[in-house]
Design a protein around this motif. Structure first.
Motif, PDB file in Angstrom:
ATOM      1  N   LEU A  13       0.845  -1.182   0.000  1.00  0.00           N
ATOM      2  CA  LEU A  13       0.000   0.000   0.000  1.00  0.00           C
ATOM      3  C   LEU A  13       0.883   1.235   0.000  1.00  0.00           C
ATOM      4  O   LEU A  13       1.844   1.330   0.765  1.00  0.00           O
ATOM      5  CB  LEU A  13      -0.901   0.000   1.240  1.00  0.00           C
ATOM      6  N   VAL A  18      -3.133   6.239  -0.860  1.00  0.00           N
ATOM      7  CA  VAL A  18      -4.256   6.066   0.067  1.00  0.00           C
ATOM      8  C   VAL A  18      -4.672   7.412   0.652  1.00  0.00           C
ATOM      9  O   VAL A  18      -5.866   7.717   0.764  1.00  0.00           O
ATOM     10  CB  VAL A  18      -3.874   5.079   1.188  1.00  0.00           C
ATOM     11  N   LEU A  22      -8.440   9.223   0.312  1.00  0.00           N
ATOM     12  CA  LEU A  22      -9.204   9.608   1.499  1.00  0.00           C
ATOM     13  C   LEU A  22      -9.307  11.121   1.622  1.00  0.00           C
ATOM     14  O   LEU A  22     -10.354  11.659   2.011  1.00  0.00           O
ATOM     15  CB  LEU A  22      -8.551   9.019   2.744  1.00  0.00           C
ATOM     16  N   ALA A 153      -5.238   7.013   6.569  1.00  0.00           N
ATOM     17  CA  ALA A 153      -4.308   6.389   5.628  1.00  0.00           C
ATOM     18  C   ALA A 153      -3.206   5.645   6.372  1.00  0.00           C
ATOM     19  O   ALA A 153      -2.784   4.561   5.964  1.00  0.00           O
ATOM     20  CB  ALA A 153      -3.707   7.456   4.712  1.00  0.00           C
ATOM     21  N   MET A 156      -4.641   2.276   7.416  1.00  0.00           N
ATOM     22  CA  MET A 156      -4.736   1.289   6.346  1.00  0.00           C
ATOM     23  C   MET A 156      -3.356   0.778   5.931  1.00  0.00           C
ATOM     24  O   MET A 156      -3.178  -0.422   5.672  1.00  0.00           O
ATOM     25  CB  MET A 156      -5.474   1.892   5.160  1.00  0.00           C
ATOM     26  N   CYS A 157      -2.392   1.685   5.874  1.00  0.00           N
ATOM     27  CA  CYS A 157      -1.042   1.251   5.502  1.00  0.00           C
ATOM     28  C   CYS A 157      -0.428   0.386   6.597  1.00  0.00           C
ATOM     29  O   CYS A 157       0.337  -0.544   6.308  1.00  0.00           O
ATOM     30  CB  CYS A 157      -0.176   2.469   5.216  1.00  0.00           C
ATOM     31  N   GLY A 484     -10.860   4.038  -5.519  1.00  0.00           N
ATOM     32  CA  GLY A 484     -10.474   3.389  -4.270  1.00  0.00           C
ATOM     33  C   GLY A 484     -10.847   1.923  -4.241  1.00  0.00           C
ATOM     34  O   GLY A 484     -10.079   1.080  -3.754  1.00  0.00           O
ATOM     35  N   ALA A 488      -8.365  -1.248  -3.903  1.00  0.00           N
ATOM     36  CA  ALA A 488      -8.573  -2.210  -2.818  1.00  0.00           C
ATOM     37  C   ALA A 488      -8.637  -3.635  -3.363  1.00  0.00           C
ATOM     38  O   ALA A 488      -8.039  -4.561  -2.792  1.00  0.00           O
ATOM     39  CB  ALA A 488      -9.852  -1.871  -2.053  1.00  0.00           C
ATOM     40  N   TYR A 491      -5.212  -4.818  -4.405  1.00  0.00           N
ATOM     41  CA  TYR A 491      -4.373  -5.145  -3.254  1.00  0.00           C
ATOM     42  C   TYR A 491      -4.754  -6.492  -2.646  1.00  0.00           C
ATOM     43  O   TYR A 491      -3.890  -7.279  -2.238  1.00  0.00           O
ATOM     44  CB  TYR A 491      -4.491  -4.056  -2.186  1.00  0.00           C
TER      45      TYR A 491
END
Length: 516
Positions: A13, A18, A22, A153, A156-157, A484, A488, A491
């Motif tokens: 990521l 990201v 966001l 972010a 999520m990372c 996004g 996702a 990933y």
């Protein structure tokens, strides 16, 4: 002899990507919502403008429900005039008078947030130093949203840094409800509280999982300290969320990794930073009497009775986790709630049935807190303020609970079958549709009003338009959401091909030559 053979590895990521997604979503929300249309936004705007001018605390008489008096630019001193549609879902936003950008003289104004911790407001109020009128308020919203986007972010990372990252990342997607984005696009410390709690929990999980080699996760250690200090200094109850987020992460990984972290010198320095932030929060809480600024109507009801009633209403507040927009006057369509109830239930059920059992203890702690905290807190203030609890007050804890479920699932293999990929495509496409539906429904409420006689087609001739028009903002929102969702999916299911060296078996002739 060696040759290159492709080897599959998980994609990483990218924080800038990201954050950009966001940040765009929170910025679009900040433009879509009419000024002051978010709960208590007028109070927070006034507080932020005064703090940015160096007035950390105003004039307060110490009485519950009394507003603190501060000095702000005159165009912000009479924001109540623009709340003509408050609690009236059928009234459009065009009734609000425009802010006079030329009226910059300082004037006294009241705010119910006047003795809240100033850290958030110091940042949020900066745009009022070089902007005026509506652009200043929009600037405050955008800056606040970008701060929240950075923390989300980071969350999520951090999920992507775990050795088994896909379930935690999927849980983070579920936790990103319309309410989280809606609040992030406003001037309200509630949004920073949610984002900071998520960042503390997930970054601490990364640190604990990598306790044998903490040098590789120093940035995560730093993020725990920074986001934790921010969380402690947002709202009066935020210290509780910080404690629960840290405890849930420790319960998820056990105490042995924590011992390794506590013995690390860099970690010790960051713990000192976090401790200083918590100490400042406690000092402010006591000195400024932050719990004395709440607004409400007293009720003659026994606290134990109030607690029992709140316990019965536990699930009634779940709409606030997903989206209860405006001044609690705009419920979203039922289909939106059904989708999020379903996805949240799946994540929660998977979490509480995960293996090994020791990974569930953090989840159990958060569930108990989610059930017990609202009744206890409401009972404490019911005789002074009446019923003040809102679902969004617990959203920081709910987000951490969903993330904890994802972390507990890290030992379970992530499905990669064709059926799983197809199901993921449908879920992500539905999430994009649901997010966009919630967004445009809120715009409908303010452009034409929510009334039985008002239809969608009337939005073609709206009474009110946000900057960029509702059509332009909706299209932008849909495009960013879709981008996004694509990222996702890539990933979760696509792998990056990396060349690796493999040994080429020697031919019999070569062996013969060597042996000779």
């Amino acid at each position: 002899m060696h040759q290159k053979r492709p080897h599959a590895s998980r994609p990483k990521l990218s924080f800038p990507v990201v954050f950009a997604i966001l940040g765009l979503l929170t910025t679009i929300w900040s433009l879509a919502s009419p000024l002051l249309s978010v709960p208590d936004e007028d109070a927070h705007v006034v507080r932020a403008a005064s703090v940015a001018r160096g007035q950390l605390i105003g004039i307060f008489n110490g009485q519950q429900s009394e507003k603190t008096v501060v000095n702000v630019p005159r165009y912000l001193a009479h924001l109540d005039d623009g709340k003509c549609y408050e609690f009236k879902a059928w009234v459009t936003a065009d009734c609000a008078p425009p802010l006079d950008a030329t009226d910059n003289g300082l004037e006294a104004a009241g705010t119910s947030a006047g003795n809240y911790n100033p850290i958030y407001y110091l940042v949020a109020g900066l745009p009022t130093l070089f902007l005026s009128g509506a652009p200043a308020v929009y600037g405050m919203r955008i800056l606040s949203g970008l701060l929240c986007a950075a923390l989300l972010a980071s969350t999520m990372c951090a999920a992507g840094q775990l050795r088994k990252p896909k379930w935690p990342f999927a849980a983070a997607l579920v936790a990103l409800t319309p309410m989280v984005l809606f609040l992030s696009g406003s001037v309200n410390p509630n949004a920073l509280e949610i984002a900071a709690a998520a960042a503390v929990f997930m970054n601490l999980c990364v640190v604990l999982e990598n306790h044998p080699g903490l040098t590789a996760v120093r940035l995560n250690i730093l993020m725990v300290a920074v986001s934790g200090a921010l969380l402690a200094n947002t709202r009066p109850v935020s210290l509780m969320w910080l404690l629960l987020a840290v405890a849930a992460a420790v319960f998820s990984y056990g105490y042995r990794p924590l011992g390794r972290v506590l013995a690390d010198r860099f970690s010790q320095a960051m713990i000192a930073v976090l401790g200083a932030g918590c100490l400042l929060s406690l000092l402010w809480l006591v000195k400024a009497q932050s719990f004395k600024s709440l607004v409400g109507e007293p009720l003659d009801i026994d606290p134990s009775t109030a607690a029992a009633i709140m316990l019965d209403r536990t699930f009634d507040y779940a709409t606030g986790y997903i989206g209860f927009m405006g001044w609690l006057d705009t419920r979203l369509p039922s289909g939106i709630y059904i989708f999020w109830y379903f996805t949240m239930a799946v994540v929660l059920l998977a979490g509480i049935t995960s293996r090994p059992v020791r990974g569930r203890w953090g989840i159990y702690l958060l569930i108990i807190a989610a059930v017990a905290v609202p009744p206890l807190m409401q009972a404490k203030v019911v005789q002074e303020l009446g019923w003040i609890w809102q679902g969004r007050y617990l959203l920081a804890l709910i987000v951490v609970l969903l993330l904890a479920c994802g972390v507990a699932l890290r030992f379970k293999p992530f499905p990669k079958s064709l059926w799983a990929r197809s199901a993921a495509k449908w879920l992500l496409a539905t999430a994009v549709a649901v997010h966009t539906y919630a967004f445009v429904y809120v715009l409908r409420r303010y452009t034409v009003g929510l009334d039985e006689m008002v239809r969608w087609k009337e939005m073609l001739d709206p009474a009110w338009q946000p900057p960029g028009t509702w059509q332009g903002l909706t299209l932008a929102y849909l495009m960013v959401m879709a981008a996004g969702a694509v990222l996702a999916y890539r990933y979760l299911f696509l792998t990056a091909k990396q060349p690796v060296l493999t040994a080429q078996p020697a031919s019999p002739g070569r062996h013969a030559a060597v042996s000779q």
